[in-house]
Design a protein around this motif. Structure first.
Motif, PDB file in Angstrom:
ATOM      1  N   ALA A  16       0.686  -1.246  -0.035  1.00 33.98           N
ATOM      2  CA  ALA A  16       0.018  -0.059  -0.046  1.00 33.98           C
ATOM      3  C   ALA A  16       1.006   1.295  -0.126  1.00 33.98           C
ATOM      4  CB  ALA A  16      -0.890  -0.022   1.291  1.00 33.98           C
ATOM      5  N   PRO A  17       0.605   2.254  -0.617  1.00 35.91           N
ATOM      6  CA  PRO A  17       1.162   3.502  -0.820  1.00 35.91           C
ATOM      7  C   PRO A  17       1.255   4.329   0.518  1.00 35.91           C
ATOM      8  CG  PRO A  17      -0.681   3.928  -1.955  1.00 35.91           C
ATOM      9  CD  PRO A  17      -0.658   2.295  -1.655  1.00 35.91           C
ATOM     10  N   PRO A  18       2.149   5.061   1.104  1.00 36.87           N
ATOM     11  CA  PRO A  18       2.341   5.393   2.454  1.00 36.87           C
ATOM     12  C   PRO A  18       1.239   6.599   2.503  1.00 36.87           C
ATOM     13  CG  PRO A  18       4.245   5.995   1.226  1.00 36.87           C
ATOM     14  CD  PRO A  18       3.392   4.969   0.227  1.00 36.87           C
ATOM     15  N   SER A  19       0.597   6.776   3.463  1.00 38.97           N
ATOM     16  CA  SER A  19      -0.388   7.783   3.678  1.00 38.97           C
ATOM     17  C   SER A  19       0.290   9.287   3.459  1.00 38.97           C
ATOM     18  CB  SER A  19      -1.009   7.893   5.109  1.00 38.97           C
ATOM     19  OG  SER A  19       0.115   8.215   5.927  1.00 38.97           O
ATOM     20  N   GLY A  20      -0.500  10.228   2.645  1.00 37.69           N
ATOM     21  CA  GLY A  20       0.350  11.561   2.300  1.00 37.69           C
ATOM     22  C   GLY A  20       1.206  11.150   1.322  1.00 37.69           C
ATOM     23  N   GLY A  21       1.315  10.351   0.580  1.00 41.83           N
ATOM     24  CA  GLY A  21       2.456   9.810  -0.460  1.00 41.83           C
ATOM     25  C   GLY A  21       1.688  10.183  -1.697  1.00 41.83           C
ATOM     26  N   THR A  22       2.262  10.054  -3.036  1.00 38.93           N
ATOM     27  CA  THR A  22       1.853  10.506  -4.342  1.00 38.93           C
ATOM     28  C   THR A  22       1.198   9.462  -4.832  1.00 38.93           C
ATOM     29  OG1 THR A  22       4.052  10.225  -5.184  1.00 38.93           O
ATOM     30  CG2 THR A  22       3.437  12.311  -4.335  1.00 38.93           C
ATOM     31  N   GLY A  23       0.778   8.458  -4.328  1.00 36.66           N
ATOM     32  CA  GLY A  23       0.098   7.200  -4.914  1.00 36.66           C
ATOM     33  C   GLY A  23      -1.330   7.472  -5.886  1.00 36.66           C
ATOM     34  N   GLY A  24      -0.865   7.682  -7.080  1.00 31.57           N
ATOM     35  CA  GLY A  24      -2.027   7.835  -7.831  1.00 31.57           C
ATOM     36  C   GLY A  24      -2.033   9.570  -8.351  1.00 31.57           C
ATOM     37  N   CYS A  25      -1.264  10.212  -7.806  1.00 36.13           N
ATOM     38  CA  CYS A  25      -1.168  11.635  -7.955  1.00 36.13           C
ATOM     39  C   CYS A  25      -0.496  12.076  -9.361  1.00 36.13           C
ATOM     40  CB  CYS A  25      -0.689  12.386  -6.760  1.00 36.13           C
ATOM     41  SG  CYS A  25      -0.437  14.242  -6.899  1.00 36.13           S
ATOM     42  N   ASP A  26      -1.113  12.620 -10.178  1.00 29.00           N
ATOM     43  CA  ASP A  26      -0.316  12.837 -11.300  1.00 29.00           C
ATOM     44  C   ASP A  26       0.156  14.369 -11.629  1.00 29.00           C
ATOM     45  OD1 ASP A  26      -2.758  14.318 -11.700  1.00 29.00           O
ATOM     46  OD2 ASP A  26      -3.137  13.218 -13.607  1.00 29.00           O
ATOM     47  N   GLY A  27       0.071  15.273 -10.445  1.00 33.76           N
ATOM     48  CA  GLY A  27       0.500  16.701 -10.570  1.00 33.76           C
ATOM     49  C   GLY A  27      -0.425  17.435 -11.218  1.00 33.76           C
ATOM     50  N   ARG A  28      -1.771  16.967 -11.398  1.00 35.16           N
ATOM     51  CA  ARG A  28      -2.893  17.753 -12.076  1.00 35.16           C
ATOM     52  C   ARG A  28      -3.460  18.831 -10.944  1.00 35.16           C
ATOM     53  NH1 ARG A  28      -5.848  15.672 -16.305  1.00 35.16           N
ATOM     54  NH2 ARG A  28      -4.619  13.835 -15.629  1.00 35.16           N
ATOM     55  N   ILE A  29      -3.269  20.174 -11.384  1.00 38.39           N
ATOM     56  CA  ILE A  29      -3.875  21.223 -10.568  1.00 38.39           C
ATOM     57  C   ILE A  29      -5.157  21.953 -11.067  1.00 38.39           C
ATOM     58  CG2 ILE A  29      -3.815  23.589  -9.357  1.00 38.39           C
ATOM     59  CD1 ILE A  29      -0.652  22.866  -9.406  1.00 38.39           C
ATOM     60  N   GLN A  30      -6.042  21.904 -10.492  1.00 41.34           N
ATOM     61  CA  GLN A  30      -7.378  22.719 -10.821  1.00 41.34           C
ATOM     62  C   GLN A  30      -7.319  24.254 -10.503  1.00 41.34           C
ATOM     63  OE1 GLN A  30     -11.511  22.072  -9.789  1.00 41.34           O
ATOM     64  NE2 GLN A  30     -11.941  21.621 -11.735  1.00 41.34           N
ATOM     65  N   LEU A  31      -6.967  24.970 -11.323  1.00 42.77           N
ATOM     66  CA  LEU A  31      -6.782  26.377 -11.026  1.00 42.77           C
ATOM     67  C   LEU A  31      -8.103  27.331 -11.072  1.00 42.77           C
ATOM     68  CD1 LEU A  31      -4.749  28.781 -10.180  1.00 42.77           C
ATOM     69  CD2 LEU A  31      -4.414  29.127 -12.809  1.00 42.77           C
ATOM     70  N   ARG A  32      -8.513  27.877 -10.055  1.00 40.82           N
ATOM     71  CA  ARG A  32      -9.825  28.638 -10.366  1.00 40.82           C
ATOM     72  C   ARG A  32      -9.535  30.040  -9.811  1.00 40.82           C
ATOM     73  NH1 ARG A  32     -13.501  24.683  -6.186  1.00 40.82           N
ATOM     74  NH2 ARG A  32     -13.526  22.829  -7.636  1.00 40.82           N
ATOM     75  N   ASN A  33      -9.982  30.882 -10.546  1.00 39.17           N
ATOM     76  CA  ASN A  33      -9.799  32.178 -10.444  1.00 39.17           C
ATOM     77  C   ASN A  33     -10.939  33.139  -9.836  1.00 39.17           C
ATOM     78  OD1 ASN A  33      -9.141  34.899 -10.583  1.00 39.17           O
ATOM     79  ND2 ASN A  33      -8.671  35.018 -12.733  1.00 39.17           N
ATOM     80  N   ALA A  34     -11.234  33.218  -8.584  1.00 34.36           N
ATOM     81  CA  ALA A  34     -12.082  33.643  -7.829  1.00 34.36           C
ATOM     82  C   ALA A  34     -11.946  35.026  -7.607  1.00 34.36           C
ATOM     83  CB  ALA A  34     -12.714  32.850  -6.497  1.00 34.36           C
ATOM     84  N   SER A  35     -11.017  35.925  -8.214  1.00 32.01           N
ATOM     85  CA  SER A  35     -10.805  37.097  -8.353  1.00 32.01           C
ATOM     86  C   SER A  35     -11.533  37.908  -9.329  1.00 32.01           C
ATOM     87  CB  SER A  35      -9.223  37.488  -8.197  1.00 32.01           C
ATOM     88  OG  SER A  35      -8.955  37.376  -9.433  1.00 32.01           O
ATOM     89  N   SER A  36     -11.183  39.124  -9.282  1.00 30.67           N
ATOM     90  CA  SER A  36     -12.141  40.171 -10.184  1.00 30.67           C
ATOM     91  C   SER A  36     -10.928  40.521 -11.462  1.00 30.67           C
ATOM     92  CB  SER A  36     -12.336  41.276  -9.728  1.00 30.67           C
ATOM     93  OG  SER A  36     -11.450  42.239  -9.098  1.00 30.67           O
ATOM     94  N   LEU A  37      -9.660  39.980 -11.116  1.00 32.02           N
ATOM     95  CA  LEU A  37      -8.682  40.250 -12.313  1.00 32.02           C
ATOM     96  C   LEU A  37      -8.399  39.018 -12.908  1.00 32.02           C
ATOM     97  CD1 LEU A  37      -6.387  42.735 -10.036  1.00 32.02           C
ATOM     98  CD2 LEU A  37      -7.845  43.262 -11.824  1.00 32.02           C
ATOM     99  N   ALA A  38      -7.839  39.150 -14.258  1.00 28.95           N
ATOM    100  CA  ALA A  38      -7.320  38.125 -15.029  1.00 28.95           C
ATOM    101  C   ALA A  38      -5.932  37.909 -14.362  1.00 28.95           C
ATOM    102  CB  ALA A  38      -6.987  38.194 -16.577  1.00 28.95           C
ATOM    103  N   VAL A  39      -5.511  36.338 -14.382  1.00 28.08           N
ATOM    104  CA  VAL A  39      -4.494  36.007 -14.124  1.00 28.08           C
ATOM    105  C   VAL A  39      -3.504  35.796 -15.250  1.00 28.08           C
ATOM    106  CG1 VAL A  39      -2.841  33.951 -12.988  1.00 28.08           C
ATOM    107  CG2 VAL A  39      -5.109  34.645 -11.853  1.00 28.08           C
ATOM    108  N   GLU A  40      -2.566  36.460 -15.443  1.00 28.71           N
ATOM    109  CA  GLU A  40      -1.722  36.524 -16.555  1.00 28.71           C
ATOM    110  C   GLU A  40      -0.461  35.431 -16.516  1.00 28.71           C
ATOM    111  OE1 GLU A  40      -1.818  38.672 -19.062  1.00 28.71           O
ATOM    112  OE2 GLU A  40      -3.710  39.400 -18.578  1.00 28.71           O
TER     113      GLU A  40
END
Length: 113
Positions: A16-40
């Motif tokens: 079993a992968p260790p807890s807190g490890g990267t088992g199955g993690c591919d580095g994908r980040i969902q970036l959500r812009n909840a501000s009123s400005l564009a992120v450049e």
């Protein structure tokens, strides 16, 4: 003798992968812009400010209210966003595997699930 009964459980625990490890993690980040400005610009780096690397949004940007998926290295990273007005926000120690959602707020960054 109980050893034959325990052996499969011990082997399963070792595999079993260790807890807190990267088992199955591919580095994908969902970036959500909840501000009123564009992120450049968006930088995600294991080295942090010492080497931000390349802009993960280039050649585009993330408009206010929009969401986009980006790829980074799994594990702990420092994150930097630069807004359309040139202001920047940074976060150290974002665990991409434990908290793959990064929300850009008007006053900073928030990592979560």
């Amino acid at each position: 003798m109980r050893l034959p009964l325990l052996l499969p459980l011990l082997l399963a625990a070792c595999a079993a992968p260790p807890s807190g490890g990267t088992g199955g993690c591919d580095g994908r980040i969902q970036l959500r812009n909840a501000s009123s400005l564009a992120v450049e610009q968006l930088y995600v780096s294991t080295a942090g400010p010492a080497d931000w690397g390349r802009d993960l949004l280039a050649p585009g940007h993330l408009p206010a209210g929009a969401t986009q998926t980006v790829m980074a290295r799994s594990g702990l990273n420092a994150v930097r966003v630069v807004f359309a007005n040139g202001r920047a926000a940074e976060m150290a120690g974002m665990d991409v595997c434990a908290n793959p959602i990064l929300t850009v707020l008007p006053n900073g960054l928030q990592a979560g699930r």
